[in-house]
Design a protein around this motif. Structure first.
Motif, PDB file in Angstrom:
ATOM      1  N   LEU B  29      38.515 -36.867  -2.581  1.00  0.00           N
ATOM      2  CA  LEU B  29      38.674 -36.148  -3.844  1.00  0.00           C
ATOM      3  C   LEU B  29      39.581 -36.903  -4.798  1.00  0.00           C
ATOM      4  CD1 LEU B  29      38.937 -32.350  -3.057  1.00  0.00           C
ATOM      5  CD2 LEU B  29      37.340 -33.504  -4.583  1.00  0.00           C
ATOM      6  N   LYS B  30      40.609 -37.547  -4.251  1.00  0.00           N
ATOM      7  CA  LYS B  30      41.528 -38.280  -5.121  1.00  0.00           C
ATOM      8  C   LYS B  30      40.777 -39.356  -5.889  1.00  0.00           C
ATOM      9  CE  LYS B  30      45.761 -37.507  -2.451  1.00  0.00           C
ATOM     10  NZ  LYS B  30      46.807 -38.082  -1.590  1.00  0.00           N
ATOM     11  N   ILE B  31      39.869 -40.050  -5.205  1.00  0.00           N
ATOM     12  CA  ILE B  31      39.087 -41.098  -5.880  1.00  0.00           C
ATOM     13  C   ILE B  31      38.127 -40.480  -6.891  1.00  0.00           C
ATOM     14  CG2 ILE B  31      37.461 -43.018  -5.544  1.00  0.00           C
ATOM     15  CD1 ILE B  31      38.317 -42.995  -2.577  1.00  0.00           C
ATOM     16  N   THR B  32      37.489 -39.381  -6.467  1.00  0.00           N
ATOM     17  CA  THR B  32      36.369 -38.872  -7.250  1.00  0.00           C
ATOM     18  C   THR B  32      36.797 -37.978  -8.408  1.00  0.00           C
ATOM     19  OG1 THR B  32      36.116 -37.024  -5.758  1.00  0.00           O
ATOM     20  CG2 THR B  32      34.834 -38.999  -5.283  1.00  0.00           C
ATOM     21  N   PRO B  35      36.862 -39.426 -14.201  1.00  0.00           N
ATOM     22  CA  PRO B  35      35.863 -38.732 -15.031  1.00  0.00           C
ATOM     23  C   PRO B  35      34.512 -39.438 -15.060  1.00  0.00           C
ATOM     24  CG  PRO B  35      37.586 -39.738 -16.387  1.00  0.00           C
ATOM     25  CD  PRO B  35      38.022 -39.889 -14.983  1.00  0.00           C
ATOM     26  N   ASP B  36      34.452 -40.720 -14.691  1.00  0.00           N
ATOM     27  CA  ASP B  36      33.165 -41.422 -14.740  1.00  0.00           C
ATOM     28  C   ASP B  36      32.327 -41.174 -13.484  1.00  0.00           C
ATOM     29  OD1 ASP B  36      35.101 -42.852 -13.260  1.00  0.00           O
ATOM     30  OD2 ASP B  36      33.935 -44.698 -13.422  1.00  0.00           O
ATOM     31  N   ILE B  37      32.850 -40.418 -12.536  1.00  0.00           N
ATOM     32  CA  ILE B  37      32.131 -40.160 -11.287  1.00  0.00           C
ATOM     33  C   ILE B  37      31.415 -38.805 -11.357  1.00  0.00           C
ATOM     34  CG2 ILE B  37      32.412 -39.762  -8.797  1.00  0.00           C
ATOM     35  CD1 ILE B  37      33.229 -42.514  -9.189  1.00  0.00           C
ATOM     36  N   THR B  38      30.137 -38.768 -10.959  1.00  0.00           N
ATOM     37  CA  THR B  38      29.447 -37.495 -10.750  1.00  0.00           C
ATOM     38  C   THR B  38      29.766 -37.064  -9.330  1.00  0.00           C
ATOM     39  OG1 THR B  38      27.649 -37.971 -12.283  1.00  0.00           O
ATOM     40  CG2 THR B  38      27.216 -36.341 -10.555  1.00  0.00           C
ATOM     41  N   SER B  39      30.590 -36.043  -9.207  1.00  0.00           N
ATOM     42  CA  SER B  39      31.061 -35.682  -7.874  1.00  0.00           C
ATOM     43  C   SER B  39      30.387 -34.438  -7.332  1.00  0.00           C
ATOM     44  CB  SER B  39      32.572 -35.489  -7.868  1.00  0.00           C
ATOM     45  OG  SER B  39      32.972 -35.135  -6.552  1.00  0.00           O
ATOM     46  N   ILE B 351      26.709 -46.457  -8.021  1.00  0.00           N
ATOM     47  CA  ILE B 351      26.017 -45.476  -8.881  1.00  0.00           C
ATOM     48  C   ILE B 351      26.954 -44.373  -9.373  1.00  0.00           C
ATOM     49  CG2 ILE B 351      23.734 -45.901  -7.857  1.00  0.00           C
ATOM     50  CD1 ILE B 351      24.147 -43.348  -6.185  1.00  0.00           C
ATOM     51  N   LYS B 352      28.242 -44.489  -9.002  1.00  0.00           N
ATOM     52  CA  LYS B 352      29.251 -43.531  -9.451  1.00  0.00           C
ATOM     53  C   LYS B 352      28.886 -42.081  -9.098  1.00  0.00           C
ATOM     54  CE  LYS B 352      31.067 -46.544 -13.083  1.00  0.00           C
ATOM     55  NZ  LYS B 352      31.728 -47.340 -12.006  1.00  0.00           N
ATOM     56  N   VAL B 353      28.423 -41.924  -7.863  1.00  0.00           N
ATOM     57  CA  VAL B 353      28.118 -40.589  -7.342  1.00  0.00           C
ATOM     58  C   VAL B 353      28.901 -40.402  -6.047  1.00  0.00           C
ATOM     59  CG1 VAL B 353      26.329 -39.148  -6.265  1.00  0.00           C
ATOM     60  CG2 VAL B 353      25.818 -40.427  -8.365  1.00  0.00           C
TER      61      VAL B 353
END
Lengths: 398, 398
Positions: B29-32, B35-39, B351-353
């Protein structure tokens, strides 16, 4: 669907649960909440000191400006601006504390629970003052602590006795300012000696300090944390300087320990309410405590004086008591033949006065002729009446 | 005074602390949080559902009308009107729950911690679903639980397997509604069978129910608590229906257990914030949840549908997933050769997911080709984009 005639479960509790007993103090509190009782038994701050309007404004402001953040889950270690505030406020006397050393907790009691969780195994030796804070004894006992009472006198524990008893201990728990239950304060020279001794022995030193800000007359003595931040674990609380019902405190410790405590907290309650932390930060960030705390000191100081005066006037010869310079409690030692546990029942019934018997505060051999008196929630005139009645009851036993 | 050149302490942590690991989920969660990540990794409710104005009004009202009481220490078992509300709301299907069976806690996670404290000894057998809620595994593990995974299928655990494995177990931990992590729901016939079997075996049955109110279409299935209040321990929370950041939940259990848990809570954090409990009671007492919760169901239901549709459209053959009818999570099983732990690092980078790998949710043998997807904080259009990218990445591995 509903099970027909289910049998009652035969509970198999954990070993630690089998040994638990309800806090004597909280059981007594239930009785003494009756309005006809003059209670010196409480450990509660005076509601007269609660800054209700100020808190209301802070809640309103945080919810208006950052409501969605404040009501969401938050980080386990706490709200960073508040951790920074704590670190800054403790960076005195040349010590530099950083937010990474600060863990926000749901009241100091949770700090004690987490310390027990990460430092105490079944049978671990834990050193405590004689007597010590009951809530700490309960918290550590749940993890199997075996207590060793450090010899102490009217000024607190005697550092020179540690060499003989510290071998293998996991920590030393101390409450140097206006201790609960005795009201006594550890002098500066003993603090220095204690910090030096613990560092030499490699013994983690807990400095529990909920009452430190409540010094009636003198400037507070130097915190042991600032003498050796790499060997002292400091615990602070907003309960006594702001309000207890919000449940907010903090632990300051070297990062290896803080990281373990953070992991333990994650499994314990995820994190302390984000809203509460943001509101407290909002309430104190502009120096509110600097105006507010002196009003608490004044109120408690006056009531302490009233109690000490009444004890002097009304308690019979053979009784002695502490002369606290801050905090919330006076500790009274009666003649040896009086058991304050028995006395309490009679005091509540006959004279409608309550106090806390001293025995539960001793980890090892209880001194049954002791009692803790709180002066913070009773007005001076009522203190005199209550102490006079209690003095007469005691005198009738001699 | 400051200690010159203090040596660093050699920490001796407790056995349980040595074994602790930080929650994989919270580390991710800390990484995600970028704001550029679709979590899809979060377990957080959507802030869009937080009734900020309503809570603000409730705080204001309680502080105005009962500020001094709300900011004072409170009873360990909780604020009585709220305990009464909980008891009433669970007195359905012919069951009668009373406030003496209700303990208010600082979020459900604390309920798990207290259960571990009073029921689990080092080496105690604890039965859990396959897979199970990670936070429960962590809480119980701290007290030395040895987990036995109950065989489970896509509808949850298989009650008929209990006879062979329940011998000597201290409890069975279940999450029957829209389980975290799988989103699956235990059918009514299995609930009945489970309650009967546990009663016959004398096995305490934990019913953890944070998501029960979030049923998208159908009426909720009968709670196991109401089938046998003398054998079931029910855990509820205000986190998913009101707001999580205030940390408030409750445990409902037979009084012998509640009393032990109350004693344990006393040593753990004294009590849950009085103000919070009074405010939540103020916020819900006039039926607010009955208007509010349907809006959460609608939002999450739509997003769940978007995710299930996207999975259908974009995930390659050989993948399967749960079809949740409520709650916050979808559980995906990929072809066996894919390790989702490895996949996560690549997904975040390329893919920033983000998602949560499934392995940590297994108490015993992990299935490394599984993942948990949350759909509640991502809008439908973004869900489709993210799932499409993730599907392509997975396809590239086959």
């Amino acid at each position: 669907m509903k099970l027909e005639n289910p049998s009652q479960l035969q509970w198999q509790f954990s070993h630690r649960a089998e040994q638990m007993q309800s806090s004597a103090i909280r059981e007594i509190l239930k009785i003494t909440m009756r309005p006809d009782i003059t209670s010196f038994a409480g450990g509660l701050p005076s509601p007269a000191t609660f800054p209700v309007e100020h808190m209301k404004t802070a809640f309103d402001r945080v919810l208006t400006q950052q409501g969605k953040v404040a009501l969401q889950y938050g980080p386990t270690d706490g709200y960073l601006p508040l951790r920074q505030w704590v670190a800054d406020s403790l960076s005195t006397d040349g010590a530099k504390i950083v937010p990474e050393q600060v863990l926000m907790v749901s009241g100091s009691q949770q700090g004690l629970d987490l310390l027990g969780k990460v430092l105490v195994d079944e049978g671990s030796k834990v050193l405590v003052e004689t007597p010590s804070y009951l809530g700490a004894l309960q918290a550590f006992a749940l993890y199997g602590a075996q207590f060793e009472s450090v010899p102490s006198d009217e000024n607190g524990l005697l550092p020179e006795t540690l060499d003989g008893i510290a071998q293998g201990a996991r920590m030393l728990y101390s409450l140097p300012n206006f201790q609960n239950p005795t009201g006594r304060t550890l002098p500066l020279e003993r603090r220095i000696k204690l910090v030096e001794t613990c560092a030499r022995l490699g013994l983690p030193l807990i400095e529990d300090d909920p009452y430190g800000a409540l010094s009636y007359r003198n400037a507070p003595l130097q915190k042991m944390l600032t003498m050796n931040p790499s060997g002292v674990i400091y615990m602070g609380s907003f309960s006594k300087v702001l309000t207890p019902g919000i449940r907010l405190g903090y632990v300051v410790a070297p990062t290896p320990l803080i990281q373990k405590m953070e992991q333990a907290k994650q499994a314990t309650d995820l994190h302390t309410a984000q809203l509460t932390q943001m509101v407290v930060y909002e309430a104190i960030k502009d120096g509110f405590l600097e105006q507010h705390v002196p009003t608490i000191r004044k109120l408690y100081g006056d009531q302490c004086e009233a109690m000490l005066g009444a004890l002097q006037d009304f308690f019979p010869a053979g009784c002695s008591w502490s002369k606290p310079e801050g905090g919330m409690f006076v500790w009274v030692t009666l003649p040896k033949q009086i058991d304050t546990g028995t006395l309490l029942a009679e005091a509540v019934e006959k004279i409608k006065v309550a106090f806390v018997p001293g025995a539960p505060f001793f980890a090892n051999t209880p001194e049954r002729n002791t009692m803790r008196l709180s002066f913070v929630t009773v007005p001076p005139a009522q203190i005199r009446v209550g102490i006079e009645a209690l003095g007469k009851l005691i005198a009738s036993k001699l």
